[in-house]
Scaffold this motif. Structure first.
Motif, mmCIF file in Angstrom:
data_model
loop_
_atom_site.group_PDB
_atom_site.id
_atom_site.type_symbol
_atom_site.label_atom_id
_atom_site.label_comp_id
_atom_site.label_asym_id
_atom_site.label_seq_id
_atom_site.Cartn_x
_atom_site.Cartn_y
_atom_site.Cartn_z
ATOM 1 N N UNK A 182 -5.245 0.244 -11.069
ATOM 2 C CA UNK A 182 -5.737 1.083 -9.983
ATOM 3 C C UNK A 182 -5.691 0.269 -8.698
ATOM 4 N N UNK A 183 -5.917 0.941 -7.576
ATOM 5 C CA UNK A 183 -5.928 0.223 -6.309
ATOM 6 C C UNK A 183 -6.377 1.124 -5.180
ATOM 7 N N UNK A 184 -6.562 0.504 -4.033
ATOM 8 C CA UNK A 184 -6.911 1.248 -2.823
ATOM 9 C C UNK A 184 -5.693 1.212 -1.913
ATOM 10 N N UNK A 185 -5.168 2.394 -1.605
ATOM 11 C CA UNK A 185 -3.932 2.503 -0.845
ATOM 12 C C UNK A 185 -4.107 3.517 0.275
ATOM 13 N N UNK A 186 -3.058 3.720 1.053
ATOM 14 C CA UNK A 186 -3.093 4.663 2.168
ATOM 15 C C UNK A 186 -2.895 6.095 1.672
ATOM 16 N N UNK A 187 -3.700 7.010 2.205
ATOM 17 C CA UNK A 187 -3.512 8.424 1.896
ATOM 18 C C UNK A 187 -2.094 8.865 2.227
ATOM 19 N N UNK A 188 -1.545 8.353 3.333
ATOM 20 C CA UNK A 188 -0.200 8.747 3.752
ATOM 21 C C UNK A 188 0.848 8.429 2.694
ATOM 22 N N UNK A 189 0.619 7.414 1.869
ATOM 23 C CA UNK A 189 1.604 7.036 0.855
ATOM 24 C C UNK A 189 1.491 7.908 -0.392
ATOM 25 N N UNK A 190 0.274 8.243 -0.833
ATOM 26 C CA UNK A 190 0.160 9.077 -2.035
ATOM 27 C C UNK A 190 0.585 10.517 -1.741
ATOM 28 N N UNK A 191 0.659 10.885 -0.453
ATOM 29 C CA UNK A 191 1.152 12.206 -0.077
ATOM 30 C C UNK A 191 2.661 12.226 0.139
ATOM 31 N N UNK A 192 3.295 11.049 0.102
ATOM 32 C CA UNK A 192 4.738 10.958 0.330
ATOM 33 C C UNK A 192 5.504 11.532 -0.857
ATOM 34 N N UNK A 193 6.724 12.032 -0.628
ATOM 35 C CA UNK A 193 7.495 12.664 -1.707
ATOM 36 C C UNK A 193 7.678 11.782 -2.935
ATOM 37 N N UNK A 194 7.823 10.482 -2.751
ATOM 38 C CA UNK A 194 8.092 9.602 -3.892
ATOM 39 C C UNK A 194 6.875 9.391 -4.790
ATOM 40 N N UNK A 195 5.676 9.603 -4.258
ATOM 41 C CA UNK A 195 4.455 9.367 -5.046
ATOM 42 C C UNK A 195 3.637 10.635 -5.272
ATOM 43 N N UNK A 196 3.903 11.665 -4.510
ATOM 44 C CA UNK A 196 3.108 12.885 -4.618
ATOM 45 C C UNK A 196 3.143 13.434 -6.040
ATOM 46 N N UNK A 197 1.966 13.723 -6.584
ATOM 47 C CA UNK A 197 1.870 14.248 -7.939
ATOM 48 C C UNK A 197 1.748 13.188 -9.004
ATOM 49 N N UNK A 198 1.881 11.926 -8.623
ATOM 50 C CA UNK A 198 1.730 10.841 -9.589
ATOM 51 C C UNK A 198 0.264 10.424 -9.673
ATOM 52 N N UNK A 199 -0.286 10.431 -10.855
ATOM 53 C CA UNK A 199 -1.646 9.963 -11.032
ATOM 54 C C UNK A 199 -2.667 10.829 -10.308
ATOM 55 N N UNK A 200 -3.821 10.208 -10.045
ATOM 56 C CA UNK A 200 -4.940 10.896 -9.396
ATOM 57 C C UNK A 200 -5.486 9.994 -8.307
#
Length: 257
Positions: A182-200
């Motif tokens: 797990x980790x603390x990352x930028x909201x902008x990255x988890x919303x990006x096409x390459x990561x969107x929908x991965x994990x929670x």
């Protein structure tokens, strides 16, 4: 005399032909949280300026600050912490004052749903061997991650389990590849096409850390580059602001979330 005149004409022609080409080039240093959002903004900007060559280098805001102070050839500097552009202005290394363009948000993210939903205060007891944050020494997102963990009283318990990314995009890679649970990352990255929908992911309350006030500035090198000013102004346009909103950024003049 005729030969000298021909030489002068030749060099003038070379200068006239070369000047527009130079004016059509723009080099940007940008914080890694902007990797996807700014790429879309650049694409839209290019559509308004056919022939413009815009190169963006992504990385750590703190490291870019040091590089620009040492003469790195960037025309524009987008930082995840506006304090870095403000310091450059104080050093006389900008063409004017920085402008704030957004406020970033941080999230707890994991490919394991139970970890991605876990309250930060419970992380100390979680079955985690590696926890990812960006390096707090030079990455604003890493500093805010530390502040949030300290706010919830788990920094000391997690410190020995930390893997630190050089920037926030590198940090997200640790989680995405399983190098960290797990980790603390930028909201902008988890919303990006390459990561969107991965994990929670779970949005971390903004009250738990100092705001990620992001700013950009035209450097002293970019002072005479019209394209730098045009792109800086374009960031305030509605097409650019719309892209930033989609990536979870809070914009100047719009309330927090």
């Amino acid at each position: 005399m005729n030969q000298s005149f021909r030489r002068i004409v030749f060099f003038l022609l070379v200068w006239v032909l070369a000047t527009p080409a130079l004016a059509q080039r723009l080099t940007i240093a940008a914080a890694a949280d902007l990797k996807f959002a700014l790429a879309e903004v650049v694409e839209q900007f290019r559509a308004t300026r056919p022939g413009a060559r815009v190169e963006v280098v992504y990385g750590s805001s703190g490291k870019f600050y040091t590089q620009i102070r040492n003469g790195a050839p960037f025309d524009l500097y987008f930082s995840a912490d506006i304090q870095f552009p403000q310091k450059l202005e104080q050093d006389g290394l900008t063409a004017g004052p920085p402008r704030q363009f957004a406020i970033g948000r941080i999230v707890l993210w994991s490919l394991r749903p139970e970890l991605g939903r876990m309250p930060l205060k419970d992380l100390a007891r979680a079955p985690i061997r590696r926890f990812a944050i960006a390096n707090p020494q030079h990455a604003p997102y890493g500093q805010r991650a530390r502040e949030a963990l300290e706010h919830q009283g788990v920094w000391a318990a997690l410190e020995g389990k930390l893997v630190q990314g050089e920037n926030i995009a590198h940090t997200a890679q640790f989680v995405d590849t399983g190098a960290a649970e797990a980790g603390i990352v930028a909201l902008a990255l988890v919303l990006a096409p390459t990561l969107q929908g991965k994990g929670v992911w779970t949005l971390i309350p903004e009250e738990w850390h100092a705001p990620l006030e992001q700013g950009y500035v035209i450097t002293r090198r970019g002072a005479n580059n019209p394209l730098a000013r045009e792109f800086a102004d374009y960031m305030a346009s509605e097409p650019a602001r719309g892209i930033m909103r989609r990536y979870g950024f809070v914009l100047p003049g719009e309330g927090g979330r």
